[in-house]
Design a protein around this motif. Structure first.
Motif, mmCIF file in Angstrom:
data_model
loop_
_atom_site.group_PDB
_atom_site.id
_atom_site.type_symbol
_atom_site.label_atom_id
_atom_site.label_comp_id
_atom_site.label_asym_id
_atom_site.label_seq_id
_atom_site.Cartn_x
_atom_site.Cartn_y
_atom_site.Cartn_z
ATOM 1 N N PRO A 33 0.522 -0.940 -0.089
ATOM 2 C CA PRO A 33 0.083 -0.122 0.115
ATOM 3 C C PRO A 33 0.887 1.350 0.018
ATOM 4 C CG PRO A 33 -0.939 -1.662 1.652
ATOM 5 C CD PRO A 33 0.370 -1.975 0.754
ATOM 6 N N VAL A 34 0.519 2.391 -0.210
ATOM 7 C CA VAL A 34 1.035 3.817 -0.520
ATOM 8 C C VAL A 34 1.312 4.001 0.676
ATOM 9 C CG1 VAL A 34 1.370 5.881 -1.430
ATOM 10 C CG2 VAL A 34 0.247 3.774 -3.015
ATOM 11 N N THR A 35 0.780 3.786 1.851
ATOM 12 C CA THR A 35 0.522 4.041 2.710
ATOM 13 C C THR A 35 1.603 3.439 2.883
ATOM 14 O OG1 THR A 35 -0.424 2.558 3.624
ATOM 15 C CG2 THR A 35 -2.243 4.883 3.429
ATOM 16 N N THR A 36 2.868 2.634 2.981
ATOM 17 C CA THR A 36 3.523 2.143 3.753
ATOM 18 C C THR A 36 4.624 3.135 3.556
ATOM 19 O OG1 THR A 36 3.058 -0.028 2.892
ATOM 20 C CG2 THR A 36 5.637 0.032 3.533
ATOM 21 N N LEU A 37 4.808 4.063 2.293
ATOM 22 C CA LEU A 37 6.507 5.032 2.400
ATOM 23 C C LEU A 37 5.969 5.574 2.595
ATOM 24 C CD1 LEU A 37 5.551 5.801 -1.480
ATOM 25 C CD2 LEU A 37 6.754 4.272 -0.786
ATOM 26 N N GLU A 38 4.904 6.448 4.030
ATOM 27 C CA GLU A 38 5.069 7.216 4.617
ATOM 28 C C GLU A 38 4.993 6.753 6.298
ATOM 29 O OE1 GLU A 38 1.003 8.470 4.879
ATOM 30 O OE2 GLU A 38 0.484 10.038 2.799
ATOM 31 N N ASN A 39 4.975 5.061 6.440
ATOM 32 C CA ASN A 39 4.791 4.380 7.438
ATOM 33 C C ASN A 39 6.367 4.493 7.572
ATOM 34 O OD1 ASN A 39 2.397 4.034 8.214
ATOM 35 N ND2 ASN A 39 2.252 2.647 7.864
#
Length: 365
Positions: A33-39
């Motif tokens: 998921p793209v949110t992994t980059l933020e995490n």
């Protein structure tokens, strides 16, 4: 997060126009998921696809020198690293860093026994397969596709900082990440720039265009042979399709790169008679396609017959053959890999307008 290799090769002898000559098992790795980059706090990283792809002319890599300095026990697998980097299109620096981040034990300075060597070779193949699958077979969901590919290739996304630190220590001085890509010329091939990869005046038989991995896109590759023989039978000379500088990737794989950014890969080779950084003119013999299975598959895999696996690249990225011309013949790639239906995939003579179906003998004028 382990993934199966997609560069394990299984070639089928062509017995009809619908037969496939070269089938690669696809790695179906998925982007996280793209949110992994933020995490993992990499939303501000300026990585580009140019960081990931292998451009041996623009960013040469001396693997022997690197291994002597950093991973001397890896020297028995140096050819495997370069071979799979060439076949997958992934820069060897990216491959090595990702491999060691996922498998830290491989970095321990111990002499490799045969079993450990084979495990490392397999891990190199699997890691290059995963990275290539993510880069080429996934639709970019964000502008940070390169960073997304790297994070998705890690067994644990939290290892991103470890990956970055290791890359900078080993390779930051020779190929820094996030550099702006230099402006390049149009993707259009110059007229008469490229020929088919065999001697002018001879006629060979091509099969259907396909992805470099055998499935997915772009349809950048095509298999050719003089007569599609069985193992041990006579094979013939492979020549450079265009002018350029040579990179010998392994005993069975060569790349030729022109300074305009176009390059071609030649796989399943034997008797390579060119050397690294040598300039070759179009139609120069670079070797033959291998007659023996063990030679054609110098880094493993399986195949049932001799042929040349020929691929087109632009600025290190595998590029579709659609509407590209080799000699006088413009390629219509079809709907998917190995599409041999002449309603969808064919060759057009740019001088006469005549149409030729695949699996027909064509001349290299």
């Amino acid at each position: 997060m382990k993934r199966l290799p997609f560069l394990a090769i299984a070639c089928l002898i062509a017995t009809s126009p619908a037969a496939k000559a070269h089938t690669l098992m696809a790695n179906h790795a998925q982007l996280r998921p793209v949110t992994t980059l933020e995490n993992v706090n990499i939303t501000s990283q300026k990585l580009t696809e140019s960081d990931l792809v292998f451009q041996p002319r623009r960013h040469p890599f001396n693997i022997e020198r690197f291994l002597r300095a950093q991973l001397p026990h890896w020297q028995p697998v140096s050819e495997a690293i370069m071979h799979w980097s060439g076949a997958s299109g992934i820069d060897p620096r990216i491959l090595i860093t990702t491999l060691v981040t996922n498998e830290p034990a491989f970095a321990q300075a111990v002499t490799l026994d045969r079993i450990s060597e084979l495990k490392l070779q397999q891990a190199a193949e699997q890691t290059s397969a995963t990275l290539s699958s993510l880069l080429y077979h996934s639709q970019p969901p964000s502008t940070q596709h390169a960073a997304h590919v790297l994070v998705s290739a890690l067994d644990d996304p939290k290892d991103w900082q470890v990956w970055q630190t290791r890359y900078k220590a080993w390779f930051g001085g020779q190929k820094p990440l996030g550099q702006q890509r230099r402006a390049t010329r149009s993707l259009a091939l110059p007229n008469e720039f490229m020929q088919w990869p065999w001697r002018q005046g001879y006629a060979w038989i091509p099969n259907g265009p396909h992805a470099h991995s055998g499935s997915g896109y772009p349809l950048s590759s095509i298999d050719v042979s003089y007569d599609w023989p069985r193992w041990g039978n006579t094979t013939y000379s492979v020549t450079a399709a265009h002018d350029g500088y040579v990179t010998v990737l392994s005993r069975c794989q060569v790349r030729v790169t022109h300074d305009n950014g176009w390059a071609t890969n030649y796989y399943h080779m034997d008797g390579i008679q060119v050397r690294n950084n040598q300039w070759v003119d179009k139609n120069t013999k670079i070797g033959t396609y291998a007659s023996q299975r063990s030679v054609a598959l110098c880094q493993g895999g399986s195949s049932t017959g001799p042929h040349l696996h020929f691929s087109l690249l632009k600025n290190g990225r595998f590029t579709s053959l659609q509407n590209k011309s080799l000699g006088r013949l413009q390629i219509q790639t079809g709907r998917y890999s190995y599409d041999d239906d002449c309603r969808y995939a064919w060759l057009t003579n740019t001088q006469t307008g005549n149409k030729t179906c695949l699996w027909r003998r064509i001349s290299n004028p």
